[in-house]
Design a protein around this motif. Structure first.
Motif, PDB file in Angstrom:
ATOM      1  N   TRP A 281      57.279  16.312  11.348  1.00  0.00           N
ATOM      2  CA  TRP A 281      56.795  15.834  10.254  1.00  0.00           C
ATOM      3  C   TRP A 281      55.455  16.532   9.719  1.00  0.00           C
ATOM      4  O   TRP A 281      55.278  16.587   8.532  1.00  0.00           O
ATOM      5  CB  TRP A 281      56.450  14.279  10.489  1.00  0.00           C
ATOM      6  N   VAL A 282      54.588  16.794  10.449  1.00  0.00           N
ATOM      7  CA  VAL A 282      53.274  17.096  10.102  1.00  0.00           C
ATOM      8  C   VAL A 282      53.465  18.627   9.298  1.00  0.00           C
ATOM      9  O   VAL A 282      52.621  18.804   8.777  1.00  0.00           O
ATOM     10  CB  VAL A 282      52.382  16.956  11.478  1.00  0.00           C
ATOM     11  N   THR A 283      54.122  19.385  10.130  1.00  0.00           N
ATOM     12  CA  THR A 283      54.539  20.699   9.593  1.00  0.00           C
ATOM     13  C   THR A 283      55.222  20.517   8.291  1.00  0.00           C
ATOM     14  O   THR A 283      55.692  22.015   7.887  1.00  0.00           O
ATOM     15  CB  THR A 283      54.981  21.473  10.574  1.00  0.00           C
ATOM     16  N   GLY A 284      55.733  19.663   7.760  1.00  0.00           N
ATOM     17  CA  GLY A 284      56.572  19.661   6.474  1.00  0.00           C
ATOM     18  C   GLY A 284      57.740  19.596   6.637  1.00  0.00           C
ATOM     19  O   GLY A 284      58.470  19.384   5.510  1.00  0.00           O
TER      20      GLY A 284
ATOM     21  N   ALA B  77      59.079  13.920  23.561  1.00  0.00           N
ATOM     22  CA  ALA B  77      60.111  14.173  22.392  1.00  0.00           C
ATOM     23  C   ALA B  77      59.561  13.297  21.179  1.00  0.00           C
ATOM     24  O   ALA B  77      59.889  13.993  20.161  1.00  0.00           O
ATOM     25  CB  ALA B  77      61.552  13.288  23.066  1.00  0.00           C
ATOM     26  N   MET B  78      58.881  12.275  21.306  1.00  0.00           N
ATOM     27  CA  MET B  78      58.330  11.710  19.937  1.00  0.00           C
ATOM     28  C   MET B  78      57.377  12.470  19.349  1.00  0.00           C
ATOM     29  O   MET B  78      57.274  12.758  18.259  1.00  0.00           O
ATOM     30  CB  MET B  78      57.614  10.443  20.521  1.00  0.00           C
ATOM     31  N   PHE B  79      56.526  13.511  20.271  1.00  0.00           N
ATOM     32  CA  PHE B  79      55.611  14.210  19.778  1.00  0.00           C
ATOM     33  C   PHE B  79      56.556  15.498  18.949  1.00  0.00           C
ATOM     34  O   PHE B  79      55.912  16.016  17.997  1.00  0.00           O
ATOM     35  CB  PHE B  79      54.550  14.816  20.639  1.00  0.00           C
ATOM     36  N   ALA B  80      57.391  15.735  19.601  1.00  0.00           N
ATOM     37  CA  ALA B  80      58.284  16.830  18.844  1.00  0.00           C
ATOM     38  C   ALA B  80      58.912  16.574  17.440  1.00  0.00           C
ATOM     39  O   ALA B  80      58.548  17.493  16.585  1.00  0.00           O
ATOM     40  CB  ALA B  80      59.448  17.099  19.674  1.00  0.00           C
ATOM     41  N   VAL B  81      59.122  15.292  17.120  1.00  0.00           N
ATOM     42  CA  VAL B  81      59.458  14.642  16.004  1.00  0.00           C
ATOM     43  C   VAL B  81      58.122  14.681  15.253  1.00  0.00           C
ATOM     44  O   VAL B  81      58.237  15.098  13.805  1.00  0.00           O
ATOM     45  CB  VAL B  81      60.293  13.378  16.146  1.00  0.00           C
ATOM     46  N   ALA B  82      57.057  14.296  15.594  1.00  0.00           N
ATOM     47  CA  ALA B  82      56.060  14.192  14.907  1.00  0.00           C
ATOM     48  C   ALA B  82      55.488  15.566  14.522  1.00  0.00           C
ATOM     49  O   ALA B  82      54.894  15.658  13.165  1.00  0.00           O
ATOM     50  CB  ALA B  82      54.730  13.349  15.644  1.00  0.00           C
ATOM     51  N   ARG B  83      55.766  16.608  15.237  1.00  0.00           N
ATOM     52  CA  ARG B  83      55.288  18.006  14.727  1.00  0.00           C
ATOM     53  C   ARG B  83      56.194  18.375  13.798  1.00  0.00           C
ATOM     54  O   ARG B  83      55.695  18.916  12.712  1.00  0.00           O
ATOM     55  CB  ARG B  83      55.612  18.956  16.032  1.00  0.00           C
TER      56      ARG B  83
ATOM     57  N   PHE C 170      46.402  13.845  25.193  1.00  0.00           N
ATOM     58  CA  PHE C 170      47.158  13.867  23.906  1.00  0.00           C
ATOM     59  C   PHE C 170      47.328  15.134  23.193  1.00  0.00           C
ATOM     60  O   PHE C 170      48.390  15.622  22.754  1.00  0.00           O
ATOM     61  CB  PHE C 170      46.381  13.100  22.920  1.00  0.00           C
ATOM     62  N   ASN C 171      46.318  16.091  23.594  1.00  0.00           N
ATOM     63  CA  ASN C 171      46.542  17.595  23.443  1.00  0.00           C
ATOM     64  C   ASN C 171      47.504  18.223  24.353  1.00  0.00           C
ATOM     65  O   ASN C 171      48.062  19.079  23.673  1.00  0.00           O
ATOM     66  CB  ASN C 171      45.204  18.270  23.583  1.00  0.00           C
ATOM     67  N   PHE C 172      47.673  17.698  25.300  1.00  0.00           N
ATOM     68  CA  PHE C 172      48.983  18.112  26.243  1.00  0.00           C
ATOM     69  C   PHE C 172      50.361  18.056  25.410  1.00  0.00           C
ATOM     70  O   PHE C 172      50.921  18.997  25.398  1.00  0.00           O
ATOM     71  CB  PHE C 172      48.772  17.519  27.687  1.00  0.00           C
ATOM     72  N   PHE C 173      50.406  16.900  25.035  1.00  0.00           N
ATOM     73  CA  PHE C 173      51.780  16.633  24.399  1.00  0.00           C
ATOM     74  C   PHE C 173      51.914  17.636  23.165  1.00  0.00           C
ATOM     75  O   PHE C 173      53.019  17.871  22.799  1.00  0.00           O
ATOM     76  CB  PHE C 173      51.970  15.128  24.019  1.00  0.00           C
ATOM     77  N   SER C 174      50.920  17.693  22.248  1.00  0.00           N
ATOM     78  CA  SER C 174      50.783  18.390  21.266  1.00  0.00           C
ATOM     79  C   SER C 174      50.989  19.953  21.528  1.00  0.00           C
ATOM     80  O   SER C 174      51.823  20.469  20.923  1.00  0.00           O
ATOM     81  CB  SER C 174      49.371  18.211  20.440  1.00  0.00           C
ATOM     82  N   ILE C 175      50.493  20.421  22.495  1.00  0.00           N
ATOM     83  CA  ILE C 175      50.675  21.942  22.813  1.00  0.00           C
ATOM     84  C   ILE C 175      52.333  22.202  23.274  1.00  0.00           C
ATOM     85  O   ILE C 175      52.544  23.064  23.146  1.00  0.00           O
ATOM     86  CB  ILE C 175      49.665  22.488  23.997  1.00  0.00           C
ATOM     87  N   ILE C 176      52.400  21.241  24.113  1.00  0.00           N
ATOM     88  CA  ILE C 176      53.851  21.281  24.825  1.00  0.00           C
ATOM     89  C   ILE C 176      54.883  21.478  23.769  1.00  0.00           C
ATOM     90  O   ILE C 176      56.066  22.059  23.955  1.00  0.00           O
ATOM     91  CB  ILE C 176      54.262  20.299  25.901  1.00  0.00           C
ATOM     92  N   VAL C 177      54.816  20.785  22.596  1.00  0.00           N
ATOM     93  CA  VAL C 177      55.814  20.812  21.602  1.00  0.00           C
ATOM     94  C   VAL C 177      55.617  22.034  20.350  1.00  0.00           C
ATOM     95  O   VAL C 177      56.368  22.338  19.760  1.00  0.00           O
ATOM     96  CB  VAL C 177      56.151  19.612  20.755  1.00  0.00           C
ATOM     97  N   HIS C 178      54.601  22.551  20.598  1.00  0.00           N
ATOM     98  CA  HIS C 178      54.077  23.340  19.640  1.00  0.00           C
ATOM     99  C   HIS C 178      53.801  24.863  19.925  1.00  0.00           C
ATOM    100  O   HIS C 178      54.205  25.738  19.057  1.00  0.00           O
ATOM    101  CB  HIS C 178      52.672  23.180  18.827  1.00  0.00           C
TER     102      HIS C 178
END
Length: 283
Positions: A79-82, A71-77, A150-158
């Motif tokens: 932010w990063v994508t604008g 869930a934290m990575f979902a919010v970070a995504r 770390f990549n697992f959390f990024s892929i799962i939300v992206h």
């Protein structure tokens, strides 16, 4: 109301401080069981007490820590994508709910992998000098799986993928981009080290997790964009090659048609001449 100059910069800094602190607090609250037993094991200051908490942490992490981190990575995504002004609570809990099952399954997988690595590491560490070298190999596995996490959390939300594909691609991206993987590990290690040693309580509670998640997704997104660009270039080259091949085939077909037309035009006068000759003979 939009501030400019120094006031605008201070406003932006305070806004980002608020964003990081809110998301980090939500992450801690949703992972309370894990951090509670971890804290109890650390304050006990005895190795046996800390070892006794490890099985509890291994059981609780897939059901609490992993979904909260996703869930934290979902919010970070966002932010990063604008999308900087997204509602924090809504985005966090939507990411928690939508990705809970995959986060839990991925958490079980990674916990089992870490358990297997730890068992094999301590087993070979107690063996003779010739087999003890294999313990270093399991340290390398630990590093790879940590970066893959770390990549697992990024892929799962992206990306929309099945859990097996998410785990597989997280490992492949880690191995396929060694430089980015090393940078990701070193930078996150520095962030965690600073947060744990300098103003540890304040930084851990309000910033550590959110900063790590934001940087990790930024690094992943940069690598993923490069991979997409290369794939698009390869696809464009392949399409261009196919188009050139089709044009060449069309050109050969047109040339063959011209040759047939020329052949037909050469045959007709010959037959007429023969007919003329026959007519003359008859005359």
């Amino acid at each position: 109301m939009e501030f400019k100059g120094v006031m605008g910069g201070l406003y932006r800094i305070s806004e980002w401080i608020m964003r990081f602190s809110v998301i980090n607090l939500l992450w801690l609250v949703c992972s309370i069981p894990v951090f509670f037993f971890l804290f109890m094991g650390m304050v006990s200051q005895t190795p046996d007490a800390l070892k006794a908490t490890l099985p509890i942490l291994a059981v609780l992490a897939p059901f609490t820590l992993f979904p909260a981190t996703t869930a934290m990575f979902a919010v970070a995504r966002k932010w990063v994508t604008g999308e900087e002004d997204v509602p924090l609570l809504k985005t966090f809990f939507r990411g928690y709910k939508d990705n809970y099952l995959q986060s839990m399954l991925g958490g079980i997988f990674f916990v089992l992998i870490y358990v297997i690595i730890a068992v094999n590491y301590f087993f070979y560490l107690k063996q003779g000098s010739s087999l003890r070298v294999l313990a270093v190999l399991f340290i390398a596995f630990t590093v790879i799986m940590t970066i893959a996490l770390f990549n697992f959390f990024s892929i799962i939300v992206h990306l929309h993928m099945k859990i097996f594909q998410i785990v597989k691609n997280s490992i492949l991206i880690t191995i396929g981009n060694p430089i980015n993987s090393i940078v990701l590990l070193i930078c996150n290690a520095v962030i965690v080290y600073i947060c744990l040693t300098k103003f540890n309580f304040f930084l851990v509670v309000f910033f550590m997790g959110a900063i790590v998640a934001t940087f990790s997704f930024w690094q992943f997104n940069r690598s993923f964009t490069k991979i997409q660009t290369k794939q698009q270039e390869l696809e464009e080259k392949e399409q261009q090659r196919l188009a050139e091949a089709e044009l060449a085939e069309e050109g050969e077909g047109i040339a063959a048609d011209h040759e047939r037309d020329d052949a037909d035009s050469n045959v007709t006068p010959i037959s007429l001449n023969k007919k003329d000759e026959n007519d003359k003979t008859k005359d």
